[in-house]
Scaffold this motif. Structure first.
Motif, PDB file in Angstrom:
ATOM      1  N   LEU A 150      25.671  77.743  10.992  1.00  0.00           N
ATOM      2  CA  LEU A 150      24.411  78.280  11.086  1.00  0.00           C
ATOM      3  C   LEU A 150      24.018  77.679   9.597  1.00  0.00           C
ATOM      4  N   ASP A 151      22.522  77.809   9.591  1.00  0.00           N
ATOM      5  CA  ASP A 151      21.824  77.190   8.365  1.00  0.00           C
ATOM      6  C   ASP A 151      21.358  78.480   7.585  1.00  0.00           C
ATOM      7  N   GLY A 152      21.275  79.662   8.463  1.00  0.00           N
ATOM      8  CA  GLY A 152      20.638  80.889   7.450  1.00  0.00           C
ATOM      9  C   GLY A 152      21.300  81.928   8.068  1.00  0.00           C
ATOM     10  N   MET A 163      32.286  60.645   4.254  1.00  0.00           N
ATOM     11  CA  MET A 163      30.579  60.390   4.120  1.00  0.00           C
ATOM     12  C   MET A 163      29.768  61.417   4.511  1.00  0.00           C
ATOM     13  N   GLU A 164      28.486  61.153   4.235  1.00  0.00           N
ATOM     14  CA  GLU A 164      27.349  62.290   4.179  1.00  0.00           C
ATOM     15  C   GLU A 164      26.962  62.153   5.720  1.00  0.00           C
ATOM     16  N   ILE A 165      26.981  63.375   6.431  1.00  0.00           N
ATOM     17  CA  ILE A 165      26.196  63.459   7.608  1.00  0.00           C
ATOM     18  C   ILE A 165      24.916  64.066   7.572  1.00  0.00           C
ATOM     19  N   VAL A 166      23.765  63.549   7.679  1.00  0.00           N
ATOM     20  CA  VAL A 166      22.475  64.264   7.505  1.00  0.00           C
ATOM     21  C   VAL A 166      21.698  64.127   8.833  1.00  0.00           C
ATOM     22  N   PRO A 167      20.894  65.310   8.891  1.00  0.00           N
ATOM     23  CA  PRO A 167      20.207  65.187  10.303  1.00  0.00           C
ATOM     24  C   PRO A 167      18.951  64.135  10.360  1.00  0.00           C
ATOM     25  N   ASP A 168      19.383  63.307  11.361  1.00  0.00           N
ATOM     26  CA  ASP A 168      18.616  62.426  11.613  1.00  0.00           C
ATOM     27  C   ASP A 168      18.839  61.989  13.347  1.00  0.00           C
ATOM     28  N   LEU A 175      12.449  68.987  13.464  1.00  0.00           N
ATOM     29  CA  LEU A 175      13.448  69.522  12.451  1.00  0.00           C
ATOM     30  C   LEU A 175      13.042  70.741  11.624  1.00  0.00           C
ATOM     31  N   GLU A 176      11.770  70.263  10.782  1.00  0.00           N
ATOM     32  CA  GLU A 176      11.013  71.385   9.645  1.00  0.00           C
ATOM     33  C   GLU A 176      10.909  72.846  10.655  1.00  0.00           C
ATOM     34  N   TYR A 177      10.626  72.713  11.964  1.00  0.00           N
ATOM     35  CA  TYR A 177      10.370  74.066  12.520  1.00  0.00           C
ATOM     36  C   TYR A 177      11.456  74.503  13.284  1.00  0.00           C
ATOM     37  N   THR A 178      12.706  74.282  12.944  1.00  0.00           N
ATOM     38  CA  THR A 178      13.943  74.602  13.758  1.00  0.00           C
ATOM     39  C   THR A 178      14.820  75.562  12.684  1.00  0.00           C
ATOM     40  N   ARG A 179      15.198  76.773  13.076  1.00  0.00           N
ATOM     41  CA  ARG A 179      16.048  77.630  12.408  1.00  0.00           C
ATOM     42  C   ARG A 179      16.994  77.935  13.286  1.00  0.00           C
ATOM     43  N   PRO A 188      16.207  78.418   5.669  1.00  0.00           N
ATOM     44  CA  PRO A 188      16.259  77.068   5.574  1.00  0.00           C
ATOM     45  C   PRO A 188      16.129  76.377   7.051  1.00  0.00           C
ATOM     46  N   ASN A 189      15.389  75.259   7.065  1.00  0.00           N
ATOM     47  CA  ASN A 189      15.559  74.287   8.197  1.00  0.00           C
ATOM     48  C   ASN A 189      16.849  73.478   7.835  1.00  0.00           C
ATOM     49  N   PRO A 190      17.185  72.544   9.005  1.00  0.00           N
ATOM     50  CA  PRO A 190      18.398  71.649   8.764  1.00  0.00           C
ATOM     51  C   PRO A 190      18.180  70.456   7.933  1.00  0.00           C
ATOM     52  N   LEU A 191      16.851  70.454   7.442  1.00  0.00           N
ATOM     53  CA  LEU A 191      16.934  68.969   6.426  1.00  0.00           C
ATOM     54  C   LEU A 191      16.820  69.842   4.983  1.00  0.00           C
ATOM     55  N   ASP A 192      16.577  71.267   4.889  1.00  0.00           N
ATOM     56  CA  ASP A 192      16.862  71.815   3.801  1.00  0.00           C
ATOM     57  C   ASP A 192      18.177  72.003   2.963  1.00  0.00           C
TER      58      ASP A 192
END
Length: 719
Positions: free
Chosen positions: A120-122, A321-326, A19-23, A302-306
């Protein structure tokens, strides 16, 4: 900053790119700013294509529809996956997966931009170095603000005559209110634009003039005549970043030399805050600066975790409820676009927000309460496609096999049963009747229109109850023209269209009371419903508001909702010419019921009657859509253009001179703008260009209202 060793436990050990290296980024801008050309270069430098396609040659990779290639415009947003490794900095030598969506610039296809930005994230905002901020740039900017999308800006076309990088940066600050600061400076401009100065590393990148593809550039010292300018802008950049990073601010105030990685970390932090915009120059067409854009996407977007968690709704919206990348969590994602593929049929573009999506799995659609089987998964390379077995959280993919899905649907596991917030779309402004040319086309037309409406949320199809005609509605002449063209080419349907109809609205201008009674007695059980309302105007654009003021049970609770439904049904057809009513508040203040005869239907009818009576007494009027028009013209045609806009009942809002061109901004009724493309060309000997987008609704002049009422009785087409 992430390092290779510091990978979040949210990542499945099976996934290729963490995830850290996904844009997930979008390319968005005004029409003709160079979005598609920029995207083409990104694909070339990342190795996705081995030959650069050009918009003007009709072979751009992302413009894959026939209509796009013929007209040189982007109509549908194209999703593409590619990989990029930066040259230096904290992410150097790490392969990043970048999902790019190239969005349309023409306002008629604004839904494509809207739904893309939603997932999109960015984003990279592309601006023309000559024209600066243009009307559709402002629309796209507002859409990015709406979905809280962090962004960087690419000032394109630095090779063009009249290119002004610093003027464009100032334009962003003045017109968009962006806290814009250069991350790179241009070396030269127009035909002398040869490279960029990096204000973080304080190095220069000089492109090799013998390498027309722009693959080779030399990293060198900053040219002597630019050292002072670069130092000045670097100091301004660090000063701006100090507002976002206390540690950097402290070092800056102490006069301590800052490391490159510290500055990059601060730029990233500032960009993610949404209150900072890094800007860089280049020319996509002449292949300069695009690699630096790719580096900035990796370093600063950002990546999805940001990003903050997505909010999902449970229990009909009562619980959040919160939906978080996992990757290990229950799956949830959003269907943001539907397309018809000639080879595989219905494609559903899907953003996975949480969990893993596997080929062959069965997902639950909370809207339909049905299961959908996913037979195939694909990653798209514009019109090419690659089959995959699994998509992970943060990924964008295409689903094949889902049947009953519309844009904005959530797909999730059955046990999660959550709904994500869908994108919202503007209402159509133009409608027309459409009829099959032959009896054989009748059934094909109905099926084709249904398919097109599924794909495009701003394309509305309905049947006029009075005439039985099929009415189509869209965002403008070009939008409906493209859809008619697609009917013929893709679905082989011949159809004749009627004259375009404006999507007028009705509104009220004072408060009024309305009483609705529905009483029927016909032996046995009757019908009884009685509702009294106060109808009030609200500011334009505020929409509809309902306020239940019933006390003491004079209307039982179970009849409140049917009464409101009746009010909304009454508002679908106003009392002047039957157009939808907008911007009003209703207070339900009194009523009565009968123990035996009252029913939901009776109170729905009472709501309709109460609304109609109140509206008649509330000073109703017809509103027309007003367009924001910007015409860019040579000075010698300026007088003719302004005179023509005034004759069209236009109000000139402002003028701005850019080089030897004048940009005229005006508010003009849509009703007078049909065929304007031809007229503006003849007035300027083909040298002027214009853009148009919906601005607001305004009361029509009294003489026109009568004409509209008369024509609505003859041809009752409604948008």
């Amino acid at each position: 900053m992430s390092t290779v060793e510091n990978i979040s436990p949210a990542n499945s050990k099976n996934r290729g790119t963490p995830l850290e290296y996904t844009r997930n980024i979008g390319i968005a801008a005004h029409i003709d700013a160079g979005k598609t050309t920029t995207t083409e270069r990104m694909l070339y430098y990342t190795g996705v294509v081995h030959k650069i396609g050009e918009v003007h040659d009709g072979n751009a990779t992302t413009d894959w529809m026939e209509q796009e290639r013929e007209r040189g415009i982007t109509i549908t947003s194209a999703a593409i996956s590619c990989d990029w490794t930066t040259r230096e900095g904290p992410f150097s030598d790490i392969r990043h997966k970048i999902n790019i969506i190239d969005t349309p610039g023409h306002v008629d296809f604004t839904a494509e931009v809207e739904r893309s930005l939603r997932v999109l994230d960015g984003a990279v905002g592309v601006f023309c170095a000559v024209a600066g901020v243009q009307p559709q740039s402002e629309t796209v900017w507002r859409q990015m603000d709406k979905y809280n999308v962090p962004r960087i800006a690419f000032i394109n076309k630095m090779d063009r005559t009249g290119a002004d990088f610093f003027g464009a940066v100032e334009d962003i600050r003045q017109k968009l209110g962006g806290n814009a600061h250069p991350l790179f400076l241009p070396i030269g401009a127009e035909d002398r634009f040869v490279g960029l100065v990096d204000l973080v590393t304080m190095k220069a990148y000089l492109y090799n003039e013998n390498d027309v593809m722009g693959m080779e550039y030399e990293v060198t010292d900053i040219p002597a005549d630019m050292v002072d300018l670069a130092s000045k802008y670097r100091e301004a950049l660090i000063e701006a970043l100090a507002d976002f990073d206390d540690a950097l601010a402290e070092k800056f105030l102490e006069g301590t030399e800052l490391e490159e990685d510290e500055i990059k970390a601060a730029v990233r932090k500032a960009t993610l805050s949404l209150d900072f915009l890094g800007v860089l120059p280049g020319t996509a067409f002449k292949n300069k600066g695009v690699q630096m854009v790719m580096d900035c996407i990796v370093d600063y977007l950002p990546n999805p975790l940001d990003l903050p968690p997505m909010i999902g709704h449970l229990d009909e919206g009562e619980t959040q409820m919160e939906i978080v990348p996992d990757d290990a969590a229950d799956l949830a994602g959003l269907a943001f676009k539907l397309a018809t593929d000639p080879y595989v049929g219905k494609l559903v573009f899907f953003r996975v927000y949480q969990g893993e999506l596997k080929k062959g799995s069965t997902l639950y659609n909370p809207r339909t309460r049905r299961q959908e089987r996913i037979s195939r998964l694909m990653v798209m390379k514009a019109d090419a496609r690659k089959d995959i077995d699994v998509a992970y959280s943060g990924d964008i993919c295409a689903i094949i096999g889902a049947k009953d899905i519309i844009t904005g649907d959530t797909l999730c596991t059955r046990q999660l049963d959550v709904r994500l917030e869908p994108p919202t779309f503007p209402d159509p402004v133009l409608s027309m009747s459409i009829e099959p040319a032959t009896k054989a086309d009748q059934e094909k037309l109905s099926l084709a229109l249904q398919r097109l409406a599924e794909e495009d949320p701003t394309f509305v199809v309905r049947t006029d109850e009075e005439t039985g005609q099929t009415i189509i509605a869209g965002m403008g002449e070009l939008h409906l023209d493209i859809l008619r063209d697609r009917l013929f080419r893709e679905f082989k349907v011949q159809a004749d269209a009627g004259k375009p109809q404006i999507a007028y609205r009705e509104a009220i201008f004072k408060s009024a009371k309305g009483v609705g009674k529905f009483v029927r007695q016909s032996g046995g059980r009757g019908q009884y419903g009685h509702a009294e309302i106060m109808l009030e105007p609200v500011p334009r654009g505020d929409g509809y508001e309902f306020d239940n003021k019933i006390v003491g049970g004079v209307i039982p609770k179970e009849y409140i909702k049917p009464t409101e439904m009746g009010i909304l049904e009454g508002a679908r057809n106003g009392v002047i010419a039957g157009y939808p009513v907008i911007d009003f508040k209703v207070q339900l203040v009194f009523g009565s019921f009968h123990d035996v005869d009252s029913s939901e239907l009776a109170f729905k009818m009472a709501g309709i009657f109460a609304f109609k009576e109140a509206m008649k007494n509330a000073d109703p009027a017809i509103l027309e859509p007003i367009m924001k028009v910007e015409v860019t013209t040579p000075e010698e045609s300026q007088g003719d253009i302004m005179g023509d806009l005034t004759r069209r009942r236009g109000q000139i809002q402002g003028m701005e001179t850019k080089g030897n061109l004048t940009a005229i901004t005006a508010h003009v009724p849509l009703e007078t703008m049909f065929g304007y493309a031809t007229d503006v060309r003849s007035l300027s000997k083909g040298r002027a260009s214009y853009s148009m987008e919906p601005a607001h609704f305004e009361k029509v002049p009294a003489r026109m209202e009568q004409k509209i009422v008369e024509s609505s009785t003859r041809e009752p087409a409604r948008a």
